[in-house]
Design an enzyme around this catalytic site. Structure first.
Site, mmCIF file in Angstrom:
data_model
loop_
_atom_site.group_PDB
_atom_site.id
_atom_site.type_symbol
_atom_site.label_atom_id
_atom_site.label_comp_id
_atom_site.label_asym_id
_atom_site.label_seq_id
_atom_site.Cartn_x
_atom_site.Cartn_y
_atom_site.Cartn_z
ATOM 1 N N ARG A 84 5.475 39.745 68.917
ATOM 2 C CA ARG A 84 4.573 39.864 68.821
ATOM 3 C C ARG A 84 4.509 40.125 67.231
ATOM 4 N NH1 ARG A 84 2.507 44.534 72.216
ATOM 5 N NH2 ARG A 84 2.842 42.586 73.803
ATOM 6 N N ASP A 90 4.911 45.569 86.773
ATOM 7 C CA ASP A 90 4.493 45.464 85.901
ATOM 8 C C ASP A 90 5.128 47.131 85.096
ATOM 9 O OD1 ASP A 90 4.947 44.141 83.356
ATOM 10 O OD2 ASP A 90 2.245 44.747 83.882
ATOM 11 N N THR A 138 9.874 43.882 83.783
ATOM 12 C CA THR A 138 8.403 44.332 82.932
ATOM 13 C C THR A 138 9.217 43.941 81.233
ATOM 14 O OG1 THR A 138 7.545 46.651 81.719
ATOM 15 C CG2 THR A 138 9.961 46.736 82.113
ATOM 16 N N THR A 139 8.409 43.954 80.221
ATOM 17 C CA THR A 139 9.074 42.819 78.562
ATOM 18 C C THR A 139 9.339 43.809 77.699
ATOM 19 O OG1 THR A 139 7.368 40.929 79.564
ATOM 20 C CG2 THR A 139 8.326 42.004 77.401
ATOM 21 N N THR A 140 9.116 45.250 78.855
ATOM 22 C CA THR A 140 9.364 46.734 77.641
ATOM 23 C C THR A 140 10.716 46.844 77.700
ATOM 24 O OG1 THR A 140 7.166 47.055 78.431
ATOM 25 C CG2 THR A 140 8.042 48.715 77.376
ATOM 26 N N GLY A 169 6.820 41.608 74.386
ATOM 27 C CA GLY A 169 8.062 41.652 73.376
ATOM 28 C C GLY A 169 7.126 42.323 72.112
ATOM 29 N N GLY A 170 7.617 43.210 71.661
ATOM 30 C CA GLY A 170 7.587 44.065 70.520
ATOM 31 C C GLY A 170 7.801 42.940 69.202
ATOM 32 N N ASP A 179 3.601 48.475 81.221
ATOM 33 C CA ASP A 179 2.173 48.169 80.169
ATOM 34 C C ASP A 179 0.951 47.310 80.927
ATOM 35 O OD1 ASP A 179 3.830 49.149 78.303
ATOM 36 O OD2 ASP A 179 4.650 47.419 78.401
ATOM 37 N N HIS A 204 11.250 48.050 65.148
ATOM 38 C CA HIS A 204 11.062 47.569 66.640
ATOM 39 C C HIS A 204 11.780 49.417 66.540
ATOM 40 C CE1 HIS A 204 10.747 46.666 70.866
ATOM 41 N NE2 HIS A 204 9.247 46.861 70.760
ATOM 42 N N LYS A 264 9.339 51.281 65.678
ATOM 43 C CA LYS A 264 8.122 51.579 66.999
ATOM 44 C C LYS A 264 8.976 52.417 68.383
ATOM 45 C CE LYS A 264 5.997 50.420 70.280
ATOM 46 N NZ LYS A 264 6.479 49.373 71.552
HETATM 47 C C1 XBP Z 1 3.946 44.308 78.010
HETATM 48 C C2 XBP Z 1 4.346 43.943 76.339
HETATM 49 C C3 XBP Z 1 4.991 44.775 75.752
HETATM 50 C C4 XBP Z 1 4.678 45.584 75.483
HETATM 51 C C5 XBP Z 1 5.528 46.976 74.394
HETATM 52 O O1 XBP Z 1 5.224 44.462 78.803
HETATM 53 O O2 XBP Z 1 4.641 42.810 75.843
HETATM 54 O O3 XBP Z 1 6.576 44.194 74.359
HETATM 55 O O4 XBP Z 1 3.055 45.057 74.675
HETATM 56 O O5 XBP Z 1 6.851 47.278 74.490
HETATM 57 P P1 XBP Z 1 4.665 44.142 80.399
HETATM 58 P P2 XBP Z 1 8.204 46.267 73.342
HETATM 59 O O6 XBP Z 1 2.989 43.974 80.814
HETATM 60 O O7 XBP Z 1 5.290 43.013 81.076
HETATM 61 O O8 XBP Z 1 5.129 45.144 80.180
HETATM 62 O O9 XBP Z 1 7.664 46.944 71.625
HETATM 63 O O10 XBP Z 1 8.894 47.142 73.738
HETATM 64 O O11 XBP Z 1 8.762 45.275 73.774
HETATM 65 MG MG MG Z 2 1.300 44.181 81.502
#
Ligand code: XBP
Ligand code: MG
Length: 251
Positions: free
Chosen positions: A57, A10, A119-121, A53-54, A12, A79, A82
């Site tokens: 969110r 992962d 990752t979700t990012t 996911g931003g 973030d 986004h 951002k």
């Molecule tokens: C964490 C998330 C992400 C970030 C923001 O992802 O939920 O959405 O908070 O990134 P992970 P984006 O822990 O799976 O890495 O704004 O690019 O979505």
């Molecule tokens: Mg995380």
């Protein structure tokens, strides 16, 4: 029983504490720039992390306040701004890796274990972190960087993990997920993966029952001993987490 062939990371909260002082700040700058009368303070952002996911969110924050969210394309461009602010912030060197991350990645890489990201990012945000916090030589050391919208459902759905394993041609019993959050742990569990969790201030009190190891951080040999929150495999010598611990989890 399995042999550790791959670490699925992962991003973030796991590689680096990017949420509070990275993503949150970038969202707020984008709101400001777009004249949106909204700023996410630290506790509010903690609540909003329930939704991964931003873009998701932002939408959720409107809905939970009983407001009509902007159309999809407006959220998408907000986004994108951002993400650009986030890239600047990371390029400024503001967010270091968490303790032990570089060491564990290096140990695993030297041992020939496949490294991958799940990752979700957004991919651009991930790349900024690799380039500026880890070093650009690491781009090629991740066999796959599975990120963002390439799957229909974000964590806690297992999709991103299943996608990464499918691309790698590996089964779940050869892989170990590295996570920091309840949503991440649930995604790993739903993909039938074993999982090590490093908590942070936002996630410490979340439910990780069933995870294979829960620690305050990976730690360093010459640092303070880590705090062990759950150790169902009865691993010994947990001053810091090292590669052998991860291999023993797979036994
Ligand atoms: C964490 C998330 C992400 C970030 C923001 O992802 O939920 O959405 O908070 O990134 P992970 P984006 O822990 O799976 O890495 O704004 O690019 O979505
Ligand atoms: Mg995380």
């Amino acid at each position: 029983m399995g042999i550790l062939k791959c670490l699925l990371w992962d991003v973030d909260g796991t590689l680096a504490d990017t949420e509070r002082d990275g993503h949150r700040i970038a969202f707020n700058k984008a709101f400001d720039e777009a004249d949106i009368d909204r700023q996410w303070d630290v506790p509010t952002y903690g609540e909003l992390l329930a939704v991964t996911g931003g873009k998701e969110r932002i939408r959720h924050d409107y809905e939970r306040r009983g407001l009509q969210p902007p159309p999809h394309d407006v959220i998408a461009s907000l986004h994108a701004r951002k993400t650009s602010y986030y890239q600047d912030l990371i390029a400024g060197g503001g967010i270091p890796l968490r303790p032990g991350v570089r060491r564990l990645l290096t140990e695993a890489h030297s041992a020939g274990i496949t490294l991958a990201v799940a990752t979700t990012t957004t991919p651009a945000a991930l790349d900024a972190l690799i380039e500026h916090s880890l070093g650009s030589e690491w781009f090629d050391r991740f066999a796959i960087r599975a990120a963002g919208d390439i799957v229909p459902a974000k964590k806690p759905a297992p999709d991103i993990y299943l996608y990464a394993m499918r691309e790698l041609g590996l089964a779940a019993d050869a892989c170990l997920a590295m996570e920091d959050s309840g949503n991440g742990w649930r995604a790993a569990r739903a993909a039938a993966l074993r999982c090590v969790v490093t908590v942070n201030d936002y996630t410490r009190s979340q439910d990780f029952s069933g995870a294979d190891l829960v620690v305050s951080e990976f730690g360093e040999p010459d640092g303070e001993p880590i705090e062990v929150l759950a150790n169902p495999h009865h691993l010994s010598d947990l001053h810091h987490v090292h590669l052998e611990h991860l291999m023993r989890i797979m036994d």
